[in-house]
Design a protein around this motif. Sequence first.
Motif, PDB file in Angstrom:
ATOM      1  N   VAL A   8       0.824  -1.322   0.029  1.00  0.00           N
ATOM      2  CA  VAL A   8       0.005   0.101  -0.153  1.00  0.00           C
ATOM      3  C   VAL A   8       0.902   1.134   0.023  1.00  0.00           C
ATOM      4  N   ASP A   9       2.031   1.028   0.472  1.00  0.00           N
ATOM      5  CA  ASP A   9       2.970   2.331   0.743  1.00  0.00           C
ATOM      6  C   ASP A   9       3.808   2.574  -0.662  1.00  0.00           C
ATOM      7  N   ASN A  10       3.626   1.868  -1.793  1.00  0.00           N
ATOM      8  CA  ASN A  10       4.249   2.052  -2.721  1.00  0.00           C
ATOM      9  C   ASN A  10       3.374   2.558  -3.937  1.00  0.00           C
ATOM     10  N   PRO A  11       3.086   3.905  -3.826  1.00  0.00           N
ATOM     11  CA  PRO A  11       2.424   4.353  -5.010  1.00  0.00           C
ATOM     12  C   PRO A  11       2.881   4.323  -6.356  1.00  0.00           C
ATOM     13  N   ALA A  12       4.163   4.365  -6.398  1.00  0.00           N
ATOM     14  CA  ALA A  12       4.886   4.466  -7.663  1.00  0.00           C
ATOM     15  C   ALA A  12       4.609   3.017  -8.504  1.00  0.00           C
ATOM     16  N   ARG A  31      -6.057  -3.480 -12.843  1.00  0.00           N
ATOM     17  CA  ARG A  31      -6.889  -3.170 -11.885  1.00  0.00           C
ATOM     18  C   ARG A  31      -6.837  -3.599 -10.500  1.00  0.00           C
ATOM     19  N   LEU A  32      -7.147  -3.029  -9.608  1.00  0.00           N
ATOM     20  CA  LEU A  32      -6.949  -3.544  -8.284  1.00  0.00           C
ATOM     21  C   LEU A  32      -8.238  -4.760  -7.993  1.00  0.00           C
ATOM     22  N   ALA A  33      -7.757  -5.752  -7.469  1.00  0.00           N
ATOM     23  CA  ALA A  33      -8.670  -7.089  -7.210  1.00  0.00           C
ATOM     24  C   ALA A  33      -8.937  -7.121  -5.634  1.00  0.00           C
ATOM     25  N   HIS A  34      -7.865  -6.925  -4.757  1.00  0.00           N
ATOM     26  CA  HIS A  34      -8.301  -6.990  -3.293  1.00  0.00           C
ATOM     27  C   HIS A  34      -7.017  -6.305  -2.619  1.00  0.00           C
ATOM     28  N   GLU A  35      -7.406  -6.377  -1.296  1.00  0.00           N
ATOM     29  CA  GLU A  35      -6.231  -5.878  -0.395  1.00  0.00           C
ATOM     30  C   GLU A  35      -6.168  -7.081   0.623  1.00  0.00           C
ATOM     31  N   PHE A  36      -4.887  -7.232   1.079  1.00  0.00           N
ATOM     32  CA  PHE A  36      -4.177  -8.495   1.859  1.00  0.00           C
ATOM     33  C   PHE A  36      -3.026  -7.923   2.584  1.00  0.00           C
ATOM     34  N   LEU A  37      -2.774  -8.795   3.595  1.00  0.00           N
ATOM     35  CA  LEU A  37      -1.449  -8.484   4.321  1.00  0.00           C
ATOM     36  C   LEU A  37      -0.283  -9.333   3.661  1.00  0.00           C
ATOM     37  N   LEU A  38       0.648  -8.836   3.570  1.00  0.00           N
ATOM     38  CA  LEU A  38       2.077  -9.355   3.104  1.00  0.00           C
ATOM     39  C   LEU A  38       3.201  -9.205   3.954  1.00  0.00           C
ATOM     40  N   ASP A  39       3.558 -10.179   4.545  1.00  0.00           N
ATOM     41  CA  ASP A  39       4.530 -10.044   5.646  1.00  0.00           C
ATOM     42  C   ASP A  39       3.999  -9.239   6.710  1.00  0.00           C
ATOM     43  N   ARG A  85       2.447  -6.622   6.182  1.00  0.00           N
ATOM     44  CA  ARG A  85       2.371  -5.266   5.723  1.00  0.00           C
ATOM     45  C   ARG A  85       1.006  -5.038   4.704  1.00  0.00           C
ATOM     46  N   PRO A  86       0.054  -4.041   5.027  1.00  0.00           N
ATOM     47  CA  PRO A  86      -0.998  -3.950   4.133  1.00  0.00           C
ATOM     48  C   PRO A  86      -0.258  -3.901   2.691  1.00  0.00           C
ATOM     49  N   ALA A  87      -0.978  -4.822   1.733  1.00  0.00           N
ATOM     50  CA  ALA A  87      -0.747  -5.143   0.201  1.00  0.00           C
ATOM     51  C   ALA A  87      -1.945  -4.800  -0.706  1.00  0.00           C
ATOM     52  N   LEU A  88      -1.904  -4.698  -1.774  1.00  0.00           N
ATOM     53  CA  LEU A  88      -2.939  -4.797  -2.811  1.00  0.00           C
ATOM     54  C   LEU A  88      -2.292  -5.812  -3.946  1.00  0.00           C
ATOM     55  N   ALA A  89      -3.485  -6.389  -4.326  1.00  0.00           N
ATOM     56  CA  ALA A  89      -3.509  -7.512  -5.535  1.00  0.00           C
ATOM     57  C   ALA A  89      -4.042  -6.707  -6.794  1.00  0.00           C
ATOM     58  N   TYR A  90      -3.515  -7.080  -7.940  1.00  0.00           N
ATOM     59  CA  TYR A  90      -3.791  -6.326  -8.863  1.00  0.00           C
ATOM     60  C   TYR A  90      -4.145  -7.472 -10.151  1.00  0.00           C
ATOM     61  N   GLN A  91      -5.003  -7.379 -11.080  1.00  0.00           N
ATOM     62  CA  GLN A  91      -5.101  -8.254 -12.145  1.00  0.00           C
ATOM     63  C   GLN A  91      -5.034  -7.609 -13.577  1.00  0.00           C
ATOM     64  N   ARG A  92      -4.820  -8.257 -14.550  1.00  0.00           N
ATOM     65  CA  ARG A  92      -4.522  -7.999 -15.758  1.00  0.00           C
ATOM     66  C   ARG A  92      -5.244  -9.148 -16.829  1.00  0.00           C
ATOM     67  N   PRO A  93      -6.347  -8.741 -17.330  1.00  0.00           N
ATOM     68  CA  PRO A  93      -6.520  -9.862 -18.637  1.00  0.00           C
ATOM     69  C   PRO A  93      -5.473  -9.511 -19.562  1.00  0.00           C
ATOM     70  N   LEU A  94      -5.208 -10.580 -20.449  1.00  0.00           N
ATOM     71  CA  LEU A  94      -4.207 -10.262 -21.735  1.00  0.00           C
ATOM     72  C   LEU A  94      -5.079 -10.837 -23.054  1.00  0.00           C
ATOM     73  N   PRO A  95      -5.044 -10.050 -23.858  1.00  0.00           N
ATOM     74  CA  PRO A  95      -5.550 -10.576 -25.274  1.00  0.00           C
ATOM     75  C   PRO A  95      -4.751 -11.604 -25.892  1.00  0.00           C
ATOM     76  N   ASP A  96      -5.499 -12.458 -26.596  1.00  0.00           N
ATOM     77  CA  ASP A  96      -4.634 -13.422 -27.227  1.00  0.00           C
ATOM     78  C   ASP A  96      -4.114 -13.065 -28.474  1.00  0.00           C
ATOM     79  N   LEU A  97      -2.874 -12.603 -28.356  1.00  0.00           N
ATOM     80  CA  LEU A  97      -1.938 -12.093 -29.485  1.00  0.00           C
ATOM     81  C   LEU A  97      -0.828 -13.069 -30.186  1.00  0.00           C
TER      82      LEU A  97
END
Length: 166
Positions: free
Chosen positions: A125-129, A140-148, A150-162
């Motif tokens: 959470v403390d890494n805005p960059a 896109r933000l999927a959910h928040e959780f604790l990582l060691d 520390r508050p953390a954020l999980a992101y997801q991205r679908p990919l096109p079939d290229l």
Amino acid sequence: MITVEPLRPDHADALLAFERANRAYFARSVPDRGDAYFAGFAERHAALLAEQAEGTCRFHVVLDAAGEVVARVNLVDLADGSAELGYRVAESATGRGIASTAVAEACRLAATSYGLRALTAVTTVDNPASQAVLTRNGFRLAHEFLLDDRPALAYQRPLPDLRPSA
């Protein structure tokens, strides 16, 4: 101008120098790799190359115009069309768009060369960059959780079939 290359045996010395030079900087935002990582780096590098050869992970170094390692970007735990994206940029190279460019290239490779359909990524959470890099690259933000603890954020991205048609 940067170049993203798949990890090779001859990257070992430059990658170790990159990790050593940035150890304290990286430890500010992610858990430290510990002394054992550096002491056994040759074995660890060989293990990464073996994982890459098996196709379970895709590791990359990011080189600047002078051929120096300025970042790394990795796709780990490739399974069922997805993987987790991870990256780190040298302190001396921050603020120049290297992370955004490297992540964009990793996403392109994931879709075109590795046949992946989705990526996940995690940042604290403390890494805005890092959050900005991910958002800029279609995550896109999927959910928040604790990582060691520390508050953390999980992101997801679908990919096109290229992938190229046969």
